[in-house]
Enzyme design. Sequence first.
Site, PDB file in Angstrom:
ATOM      1  N   LYS A 126       0.708  -1.150  -0.006  1.00 37.45           N
ATOM      2  CA  LYS A 126      -0.133   0.074   0.235  1.00 37.45           C
ATOM      3  C   LYS A 126       0.811   1.306   0.049  1.00 37.45           C
ATOM      4  O   LYS A 126       1.962   1.354   0.795  1.00 37.45           O
ATOM      5  CB  LYS A 126      -0.999   0.068   1.220  1.00 37.45           C
ATOM      6  CG  LYS A 126      -1.951  -1.173   1.399  1.00 37.45           C
ATOM      7  CD  LYS A 126      -2.564  -1.337   2.524  1.00 37.45           C
ATOM      8  CE  LYS A 126      -1.532  -1.888   3.498  1.00 37.45           C
ATOM      9  NZ  LYS A 126      -2.303  -2.350   4.880  1.00 37.45           N
ATOM     10  N   THR A 162      -9.030   8.006   8.973  1.00 40.81           N
ATOM     11  CA  THR A 162      -8.541   6.712   8.086  1.00 40.81           C
ATOM     12  C   THR A 162      -8.014   5.552   8.793  1.00 40.81           C
ATOM     13  O   THR A 162      -7.430   4.850   8.432  1.00 40.81           O
ATOM     14  CB  THR A 162      -7.302   7.265   7.265  1.00 40.81           C
ATOM     15  OG1 THR A 162      -6.251   7.549   8.411  1.00 40.81           O
ATOM     16  CG2 THR A 162      -7.449   8.357   6.235  1.00 40.81           C
ATOM     17  N   GLY A 172      -8.536   2.207  10.356  1.00 37.25           N
ATOM     18  CA  GLY A 172      -8.912   1.028   9.718  1.00 37.25           C
ATOM     19  C   GLY A 172      -8.876   0.787   8.365  1.00 37.25           C
ATOM     20  O   GLY A 172      -9.304  -0.180   7.742  1.00 37.25           O
ATOM     21  N   THR A 173      -8.057   1.677   7.792  1.00 38.73           N
ATOM     22  CA  THR A 173      -7.752   1.627   6.266  1.00 38.73           C
ATOM     23  C   THR A 173      -7.299   0.279   5.714  1.00 38.73           C
ATOM     24  O   THR A 173      -7.658  -0.305   4.960  1.00 38.73           O
ATOM     25  CB  THR A 173      -7.392   2.981   5.508  1.00 38.73           C
ATOM     26  OG1 THR A 173      -6.258   2.971   6.160  1.00 38.73           O
ATOM     27  CG2 THR A 173      -8.237   4.086   5.541  1.00 38.73           C
ATOM     28  N   GLY A 174      -6.219  -0.145   6.438  1.00 37.74           N
ATOM     29  CA  GLY A 174      -5.630  -1.388   6.126  1.00 37.74           C
ATOM     30  C   GLY A 174      -6.220  -2.507   6.358  1.00 37.74           C
ATOM     31  O   GLY A 174      -6.298  -3.454   5.435  1.00 37.74           O
ATOM     32  N   CYS A 175      -6.957  -2.545   7.227  1.00 33.52           N
ATOM     33  CA  CYS A 175      -7.770  -3.703   7.606  1.00 33.52           C
ATOM     34  C   CYS A 175      -8.804  -3.731   6.618  1.00 33.52           C
ATOM     35  O   CYS A 175      -9.174  -4.936   6.400  1.00 33.52           O
ATOM     36  CB  CYS A 175      -8.309  -3.629   8.909  1.00 33.52           C
ATOM     37  SG  CYS A 175      -7.130  -3.522  10.346  1.00 33.52           S
TER      38      CYS A 175
END
Length: 270
Positions: A175, A209, A211-214
Site C-alpha cells: 500500500k 483513516t 482501519g483503512t489497512g484492515c
Amino acid sequence: MTIARALTIAGSDSGGGAGIQADLKTFQELRAFGMSAITAVTAQNTLGVQGIYPMSTEAVAQQIDAIGEDLGADAVKTGMLFSSEIIVCVAEKLQQYKWEKVVVDPVMIAKGGAALLLKESIRALKQSLLPLAYVVTPNIPEAELLTDMQIISLEDRKEAARKLVAYGAKHVVMKGGHDPAEADEIVDLLYDGRDFHEFRSERKATRHTHGTGCTFAAAITAELAKGYSVIDAVPVAKAFIQAAIEDTLHLGQGHGPTNHWAYRERRNSQ
C-alpha cells in the site's frame, strides 16, 4: 446458491473502525459470510489504544477449530496477531485445514502509534506465516520492518516486494498511503512473483483513516472467497476503501473510522 465464506483472525477494536469489526463489516458489504477468531481484545477509540488483552493460544486455536470443523472457509485474513505464540498457532491451524487463500495483513502499529505486534514476533511472522500467505498487504513502514530496508522510491518498493516473495508469499500488495513522495495520489503496488501492477487513486486529505489497512485487506479476502483472482480483487478493494475514505462519517475526536457502506451506496445510486 454458493455462499462465499470469509474468516478473519484478528484483534477486536472496541471503537469499531478496525480489526474484526472492520473485517466483518467489509465481508458483509461485499456479500461474503463473515466469521472470526479473536486474537486479542483492545480497548480503543479514535484517540488511541488504551489497553491490549491478548487471548491464550488455546482460545485462538479453539475458535479456529470451531470454524474449520464445521463451517469451513474459502478465504482467510489475518490481522493483529500480537505474539509469536499466537502467530505459530495460527500458522499451524492454517496448514491443518489446508486453507490456501490466506491474506496476511501484517498489523504492527495502530494509527495512534501503539504497538500491536511485539518486536520479537516479527521473526515468527516472517518464518511461520509469510510462507503461507497467498497475499501479503503491508504498508511501507511494515514492509521496511519485514525486509530490513529503507523504502523511499518506487524501485525500493519493488525490491521489498521481491524480498517478501522470497520469504514465501505468493503475491504482495504494498500500500502506498505512507509514501510522502506521492502528494496527490496513492499508488498501490501488486507483485505476483513475476510482474508488477500499479493501482492509482486520488489522495484525500483527511484524519478519518482508522482501519483503512484492515478494510482494504478484508475486501481482497472477500473477493478471493467469491472465487476472483488477486488481479481482479485488488481493484475492487481499491474502489471499496476509496469510497470509504471519501464519504467520511466524521466520527470521533481523533483518527475516525471509514464508511463501510459507502461503496454499496455508490453502486446502488449508479
